[in-house]
Scaffold this active site. Structure first.
Site, PDB file in Angstrom:
ATOM      1  N   CYS A 101      13.109  -9.416  -8.684  1.00 22.36           N
ATOM      2  CA  CYS A 101      12.424  -8.119  -8.595  1.00 22.36           C
ATOM      3  C   CYS A 101      13.216  -7.024  -7.908  1.00 22.36           C
ATOM      4  O   CYS A 101      13.452  -5.975  -8.501  1.00 22.36           O
ATOM      5  CB  CYS A 101      11.090  -8.294  -7.877  1.00 22.36           C
ATOM      6  SG  CYS A 101       9.869  -9.104  -8.873  1.00 22.36           S
TER       7      CYS A 101
HETATM    8  C1  UDX Z   1       9.830  -9.377  -3.717  1.00 27.10           C
HETATM    9  C2  UDX Z   1       8.710  -8.588  -3.033  1.00 27.10           C
HETATM   10  O1  UDX Z   1       8.607  -8.999  -1.665  1.00 27.10           O
HETATM   11  C3  UDX Z   1       7.388  -8.800  -3.757  1.00 27.10           C
HETATM   12  O2  UDX Z   1       6.369  -8.000  -3.171  1.00 27.10           O
HETATM   13  C4  UDX Z   1       7.567  -8.412  -5.229  1.00 27.10           C
HETATM   14  O3  UDX Z   1       6.383  -8.603  -5.962  1.00 27.10           O
HETATM   15  C5  UDX Z   1       8.698  -9.208  -5.846  1.00 27.10           C
HETATM   16  O4  UDX Z   1       9.906  -9.015  -5.081  1.00 27.10           O
HETATM   17  P1  UDX Z   1      10.684 -11.907  -3.733  1.00 27.10           P
HETATM   18  O5  UDX Z   1      11.673 -11.500  -4.772  1.00 27.10           O
HETATM   19  O6  UDX Z   1       9.945 -13.185  -3.910  1.00 27.10           O
HETATM   20  O7  UDX Z   1       9.558 -10.766  -3.570  1.00 27.10           O
HETATM   21  O8  UDX Z   1      11.504 -11.981  -2.384  1.00 27.10           O
HETATM   22  P2  UDX Z   1      11.368 -11.511  -0.872  1.00 27.10           P
HETATM   23  O9  UDX Z   1      10.800 -12.576  -0.042  1.00 27.10           O
HETATM   24  O10 UDX Z   1      10.730 -10.184  -0.798  1.00 27.10           O
HETATM   25  O11 UDX Z   1      12.925 -11.386  -0.516  1.00 27.10           O
HETATM   26  C6  UDX Z   1      13.804 -10.612  -1.320  1.00 27.10           C
HETATM   27  C7  UDX Z   1      15.235 -10.778  -0.921  1.00 27.10           C
HETATM   28  O12 UDX Z   1      15.511 -10.063   0.259  1.00 27.10           O
HETATM   29  C8  UDX Z   1      15.702 -12.206  -0.657  1.00 27.10           C
HETATM   30  O13 UDX Z   1      16.976 -12.375  -1.249  1.00 27.10           O
HETATM   31  C9  UDX Z   1      15.793 -12.296   0.848  1.00 27.10           C
HETATM   32  O14 UDX Z   1      16.750 -13.234   1.277  1.00 27.10           O
HETATM   33  C10 UDX Z   1      16.209 -10.876   1.205  1.00 27.10           C
HETATM   34  N1  UDX Z   1      15.806 -10.446   2.561  1.00 27.10           N
HETATM   35  C11 UDX Z   1      14.491 -10.368   2.898  1.00 27.10           C
HETATM   36  C12 UDX Z   1      16.776 -10.085   3.475  1.00 27.10           C
HETATM   37  O15 UDX Z   1      17.984 -10.125   3.194  1.00 27.10           O
HETATM   38  N2  UDX Z   1      16.381  -9.666   4.718  1.00 27.10           N
HETATM   39  C13 UDX Z   1      15.094  -9.556   5.090  1.00 27.10           C
HETATM   40  O16 UDX Z   1      14.826  -9.176   6.228  1.00 27.10           O
HETATM   41  C14 UDX Z   1      14.111  -9.942   4.151  1.00 27.10           C
END
Ligand code: UDX
Length: 428
Positions: A266
């Protein structure tokens, strides 16, 4: 309510099983027979916590099933959710082919549905799509008018992989974009089954809320990564900084973990799609460009540090710990590890990858170009350097004693035992 869910990907299956668990009679539709058969026999095509148990429960209860037949499902139901994929084109813009195809099928079915059927777009679509693409197709193929003979709405999802059912059951908010009060009231009852904020908006605003939410999350990550990169140059621990910064209630502590940045199905796709849309209407989205640039820089930075440490990566054994884009999933879409491994291979490195869940998916991309280890220990044995790419809990404490050089680059600030090794934090 009788509900049809078109598309059995992440959003479709969670929505379908989630609504069935609330007592609705749900039919999920897909065009891939193998997926439909799997679902009907209780096997989930996606890796998601608690989903296999809940799927079995609703199948046994008899108020959930999957089918290939969109027309008969829609003809017989009160509401249809469009949950098909909206992949990126080569240039990052959104490909609406699946949305258009399914809208046509739904339109044809509504023609034969005597009730006031409601169509809800849940797929992530660029603002204006429900109004100018989906509605005209539905009207053309049904011969009926939206808002008069059938209802139309847009309700984005905010599900995180690994916590998707929990997010579906306990949403922070439910956004319902529609100009039709009857449609709003019906969807409010269906989607807000517990006390939560319900926001009624226009179709376009509902579509934009999804992009703005994901773009903000991505921006927050790139922001803290930039602060982290500056911190590292100044010899400051960026996690100490982020902890205090996040205590300001206007900022919040979430999404302030610096490191390798964001991947997944996403965040990268949605930021790119929003950027391309903005450009196509004559706006230069400087901030979104930078968010993506910083995210890419983090991946390159990890390889650069490895190269500096070993002076040359050619022929070196490199342990890559973690391939999934985040922990608790086998999903490797847009995962930092993919770019990192590609860069390592270009430099002639000998890659040994390990992941708690995602090696099967990694194999589909890299085949025999890299080696797959059965344990972190196997990947680390005689390795010249170790790169920690995903925050799997099993990487918190590792035994580096059998490495050739005990150099570890941590991309997620997860390693706890940092003694006796040459530890390098990506931006701390
Ligand atoms: C995301 C959104 O959170 C969600 O609301 C939407 O519907 C779909 O996209 P998701 O892709 O499951 O969800 O992942 P998420 O848990 O949000 O993490 C996204 C990415 O960001 C991951 O690669 C994670 O490792 C990274 N991340 C997250 C960071 O690098 N640092 C952070 O502090 C948080």
């Amino acid at each position: 309510m009788k509900i049809t869910v078109a598309g059995t990907g992440y959003v479709g299956l969670i929505t379908g099983v989630g609504l069935a668990s609330q007592g609705h009679d749900v039919t999920c539709v897909d065009i891939i027979k193998e997926k439909v058969d799997k679902i009907n026999s209780g096997i989930t095509p996606i890796h998601e916590k608690d989903l296999p148990e809940l799927l079995k429960k609703v199948l046994e209860r008899g108020n959930f099933r999957a089918t290939l037949n969109l027309k008969s499902a829609v003809k017989d139901s009160d509401i249809t959710f469009i949950c098909v994929g909206t992949p990126s084109r080569e240039d990052g813009s959104i490909n609406l082919q699946y949305v258009e195809d399914v809208s046509k099928g739904i339109g044809e079915a509504i023609k034969e549905n005597g009730k006031y059927h409601i169509v809800v777009v849940k797929s992530t679509v660029i603002p204006g799509t429900t109004e100018s693409v989906v509605t005209p197709i539905l009207e053309k193929y049904s011969g009926k008018r939206a808002g008069v003979d059938f209802g139309i709405a847009m309700s984005p999802e905010f599900l995180r992989e690994g916590k998707a059912l929990e997010d579906f059951m306990h949403p922070d908010r439910v956004v319902i974009g529609t100009s039709d009060q009857k449609t709003f009231e019906t969807l409010k009852d269906v989607l807000a089954f517990e006390q939560t904020h319900v926001i009624k908006t226009s179709l376009k605003s509902a579509e934009m809320i999804k992009y703005a939410s994901n773009a903000f999350l991505a921006t927050k990550i790139s922001f803290i990564n930039e602060i982290g990169n500056i911190c590292k140059k100044l010899g400051i621990d960026s996690y100490e900084v982020a902890k205090a910064v996040g205590m300001d209630h206007r900022i919040s502590p979430h999404f302030l973990r610096s490191g390798l940045g964001f991947g997944g199905s996403c965040l990268p796709k949605d930021v790119k799609a929003l950027r391309e849309k903005a450009k196509s209407i004559g706006y230069e989205p400087k901030l979104l460009d930078s968010v993506l640039e910083v995210n890419q820089f983090q991946r390159e930075q990890m390889v650069k540090i490895a190269e500096e440490k070993l002076s040359n990566l050619n022929g070196k054994k490199i342990a890559v710990l973690g391939v999934a884009f985040k922990a608790y999933t086998d999903d490797i879409r847009e995962a930092p590890a993919i770019d990192i491994i590609k860069m390592l291979l270009e430099k002639g490195a000998n890659v040994f990858a390990y992941d708690s869940e995602a090696l099967e998916n990694a194999r589909k991309i890299f085949g025999d170009k890299i080696n797959y280890a059965d344990s972190p220990g196997e990947a680390l044995e005689s390795a010249d350097i170790c790169l920690i790419v995903t925050e799997w809990p099993e990487f918190k404490n590792l035994d580096f004693s059998k490495m050739k050089n005990k150099i570890v680059i941590d991309g997620r600030n997860i390693l706890e035992n940092r003694n006796g090794i040459d530890y390098v934090g990506l931006c701390w």
